[in-house]
Design a protein around this motif. Structure first.
Motif, PDB file in Angstrom:
ATOM      1  N   GLY A   1      33.241  31.129 157.286  1.00  0.00           N
ATOM      2  CA  GLY A   1      34.507  30.431 157.449  1.00  0.00           C
ATOM      3  C   GLY A   1      35.643  31.076 156.676  1.00  0.00           C
ATOM      4  N   GLU A   2      35.314  31.821 155.635  1.00  0.00           N
ATOM      5  CA  GLU A   2      36.356  32.467 154.840  1.00  0.00           C
ATOM      6  C   GLU A   2      37.010  33.639 155.569  1.00  0.00           C
ATOM      7  N   THR A   3      36.358  34.158 156.614  1.00  0.00           N
ATOM      8  CA  THR A   3      37.015  35.206 157.402  1.00  0.00           C
ATOM      9  C   THR A   3      38.207  34.621 158.155  1.00  0.00           C
ATOM     10  N   ILE A   4      38.084  33.373 158.578  1.00  0.00           N
ATOM     11  CA  ILE A   4      39.188  32.710 159.279  1.00  0.00           C
ATOM     12  C   ILE A   4      40.320  32.422 158.302  1.00  0.00           C
ATOM     13  N   ILE A   5      39.960  31.961 157.106  1.00  0.00           N
ATOM     14  CA  ILE A   5      40.978  31.724 156.080  1.00  0.00           C
ATOM     15  C   ILE A   5      41.701  33.025 155.756  1.00  0.00           C
ATOM     16  N   ARG A   6      40.916  34.078 155.540  1.00  0.00           N
ATOM     17  CA  ARG A   6      41.489  35.385 155.177  1.00  0.00           C
ATOM     18  C   ARG A   6      42.426  35.927 156.253  1.00  0.00           C
ATOM     19  N   SER A   7      42.091  35.685 157.512  1.00  0.00           N
ATOM     20  CA  SER A   7      42.905  36.206 158.609  1.00  0.00           C
ATOM     21  C   SER A   7      44.271  35.548 158.693  1.00  0.00           C
TER      22      SER A   7
ATOM     23  N   PRO B   1      46.251  25.904 154.037  1.00  0.00           N
ATOM     24  CA  PRO B   1      46.901  26.878 153.156  1.00  0.00           C
ATOM     25  C   PRO B   1      46.097  27.085 151.877  1.00  0.00           C
ATOM     26  N   VAL B   2      46.188  28.268 151.326  1.00  0.00           N
ATOM     27  CA  VAL B   2      45.459  28.572 150.096  1.00  0.00           C
ATOM     28  C   VAL B   2      46.428  29.134 149.063  1.00  0.00           C
ATOM     29  N   THR B   3      45.999  29.095 147.829  1.00  0.00           N
ATOM     30  CA  THR B   3      46.754  29.699 146.735  1.00  0.00           C
ATOM     31  C   THR B   3      46.140  31.054 146.420  1.00  0.00           C
ATOM     32  N   PHE B   4      46.942  32.069 146.351  1.00  0.00           N
ATOM     33  CA  PHE B   4      46.446  33.406 146.040  1.00  0.00           C
ATOM     34  C   PHE B   4      46.472  33.651 144.533  1.00  0.00           C
ATOM     35  N   PRO B   5      45.536  34.446 143.999  1.00  0.00           N
ATOM     36  CA  PRO B   5      44.403  35.045 144.716  1.00  0.00           C
ATOM     37  C   PRO B   5      43.355  34.005 145.078  1.00  0.00           C
TER      38      PRO B   5
END
Length: 300
Positions: A42-48, A56-60
């Motif tokens: 599922g993190e590949t979808i988030i990363r894309s 939404p995510v907070t980087f890093p």
């Protein structure tokens, strides 16, 4: 310590290893020296960036939420476990960070001797997801759509352990493998309804076929998907355990029983490939190829 993360949306090449501060066990938590950790598809979808508007995510963004290793810190209030013991488990969904040299676990169970570190490192997330969905479905005859992936392979075995008859839909090259897990095998895609007939429930790990899956189950309430976000349009439940609204409660009660099944030779964690942390981008590429049979795992 070394940890896998990405600091922008983009292709697999944005994933890299960084030097970050070591985490420490807080109340009710343990820290492990990680021997292996699971790759989260599922993190590949988030990363894309495909879900940046809804997720939404907070980087890093630190990756990974399941891991196995040796306990080296025990937080306040934790009993029944001591440094030096071997465990597998999950990080907090809000923090992740399991793909690293050290990880803090909030849910765990003793690592079965029957599992290698690679198997244990990729086990917890798949077990939790499979248990969560199977708890929502009736027994009897179950179709697992996308049965050869990391979650699908575990779902097949856990459903059989519950007494279900399981049909696994996957590409033909995986049919003998699914039969070795105890499932009947069929090909997914056009014609699935005719090939399968009717079942009592459907566990969808692949997506893209909900109208056919509903027809096979006879009712949308007998279908649960973990991949197809169009589910609400079809009256199907989309199950996820992410730290988002409408998430299902995590089925962490499944970890210890799964470990007992493993000790009895009734639960394998098929490992598609292993990578060092330094090759995280390659792990993402393999996942996106959709050719991985079982779990992708990082080894430390």
């Amino acid at each position: 310590m070394k940890a896998v993360q990405f600091s922008q949306y983009g292709p697999p090449s944005v994933v890299h290893v960084a030097d970050v501060a070591e985490p420490h066990a807080g109340p009710g938590e343990i820290r492990i020296s990680v021997r292996a950790s699971g790759f989260s598809a599922g993190e590949t979808i988030i990363r894309s960036g495909a879900r940046k508007d809804t997720m939404p995510v907070t980087f890093p963004f630190r990756t990974g939420y399941d891991a196995a290793g040796v306990v080296d810190e025990v937080g306040d209030g934790v009993t029944g476990i001591a440094p030096g013991e071997h465990v597998f488990g999950m990080t907090d969904a809000n923090h992740r960070g399991a793909n690293a040299e050290y990880a803090v676990l909030v849910h765990w169970a003793a690592k079965p001797d029957a599992w290698s570190w690679a198997e244990a490192g990729g086990a917890a997330g798949a077990i939790e997801t499979a248990t969560r969905v199977l708890d929502q479905l009736p027994g009897g005859k179950i179709l697992v759509n996308g049965a050869a992936g990391g979650v699908g392979t575990v779902a097949v075995q856990l459903a059989i352990a519950r007494g279900a008859t399981v049909i696994g839909a996957a590409s033909p090259r995986n049919h003998d493998f699914l039969r070795s897990l105890g499932a009947e095998a069929t090909t997914y895609g056009p014609g699935l309804v005719d090939r399968v007939g009717s079942v009592d429930a459907v566990f969808d790990c692949a997506g893209g076929a909900l109208p056919d899956l509903i027809e096979i189950a006879g009712n949308p309430v007998r279908v649960v998907t973990i991949t197809d976000t169009t589910a609400p349009q079809h009256g199907v439940h989309f199950s996820h355990g992410a730290a988002l609204p409408r998430a299902d409660p995590l089925a962490v009660h499944g970890l210890a029983p799964a470990a007992k099944l493993a000790e009895g030779g009734r639960l394998r964690i098929p490992v598609a490939a292993t990578f060092p942390l330094s090759e995280a981008a390659a792990a993402h590429e393999l996942s996106e190829s959709r050719h991985a049979r079982g779990k992708i795992v990082y080894l430390n």
